[in-house]
Design a protein around this motif. Structure first.
Motif: not given
Length: 298
Positions: A1-13, A27-40
């Protein structure tokens, strides 16, 4: 069952093969998909598990950009919090993404995350260290020790082949004991591998029918007289049919102990994590990962 994703922690090595060059586009592709990103912030030196635990109550998922070693580093935090994992394959081999059917392009990987299909997957554990793909003792572990981050970044998967050819000239079989289901089996082997996923090492196959959610660890021991015989075995290793060879011992299990006459390095998902003896066990359905649905691409 698809799970809606609103906000995600983004960790890029940023040290992964494409981490620095593709971070902005990811980051651009993810935000364009409607996902709000938090990044340390870049100066935050905490480990991935520490960061995941710190942000856990503010996000719906964790998106990790990098290779298999990067995913491995994040796995303990994902298990502790129960947060689902989104994968951006920005490393050299990206074998776990390949096992799950996640395409190599960023666009494909982001679409998989945005589609929201979650798949429970198993993890392997060796000496209390988690692994997603495969853990090896012998030739592959020595290869991991000899393969520098610089050569992986410069040559990509070809770096594995260059390092392997150099190592073949000096590699020798070693003595080990496999302890499984109450029995001790002495072997003389070039390599023992214990796999959770299907692919490793840039496209080698642990076992052709293996999946990361089948509840099993797939084991093989290459009991060859000479290390150079690996060259003849290479096509079967790529297909995952090496278990049919006379000098290859193969079986499936959920727990295994490997002892060696002298300490040998343990390679887990491309990283050296310690030395033998090695105690393996399966952790069933340990993570939830965004992956293509069963009917995708059909």
């Amino acid at each position: 069952m698809p799970a809606p994703l609103n906000t995600a922690l983004l960790l890029i090595n940023q040290r992964s093969r494409k981490g620095r060059t593709d971070a902005s586009r990811a980051r651009t592709l993810l935000t364009d998909s409607g996902i709000a990103l938090l990044q340390p912030p870049d100066e935050d030196a905490r480990s991935y598990p520490e960061l995941i635990n710190a942000y856990a109550d503010r996000v719906d998922a964790v998106i990790v950009g990098g290779g298999d070693g990067t995913l491995n580093a994040a796995a303990p935090g994902l298990m502790q919090t129960g947060l689902p994992l989104g994968i951006l394959p920005l490393g050299t081999a990206n074998d776990f993404a390949r096992t799950l059917g996640i395409g190599a392009s960023l666009e494909q990987a982001v679409k998989v995350i945005a589609d929201g299909n979650l798949r429970p997957v198993d993890l392997g554990e060796v000496n209390q260290h988690l692994f997603l793909n495969v853990c090896s003792i012998g030739f592959s572990a020595e290869l991991a020790r000899n393969l520098t981050a610089e050569s992986k970044k410069r040559w990509g998967i070809g770096g594995y082949a260059l390092a392997a050819l150099r190592l073949l000239r000096q590699s020798r079989p070693f003595s080990a004991t496999l302890i499984h289901q109450g029995e001790r089996t002495p072997v003389k082997t070039v390599q023992v591998s214990v796999g959770n996923g299907r692919f490793y090492g840039g496209g080698m196959t642990v076992e052709q029918r293996a999946t990361p959610d089948d509840g099993l660890l797939d084991v093989y021991s290459l009991e060859l007289q000479r290390s150079w015989q690996l060259i003849a075995l290479l096509p079967a290793l790529r297909r995952g049919t090496h278990g049919r060879w006379r000098n290859v011992r193969a079986f499936s299990t959920t727990e295994l102990i490997i002892e060696t006459r002298r300490p040998h390095y343990i390679n887990a998902d491309g990283e050296i994590i310690g030395q033998t003896p090695a105690h393996f066990r399966l952790i069933a359905q340990a993570l939830r990962v965004y992956a293509p649905s069963a009917g995708a691409g059909k």
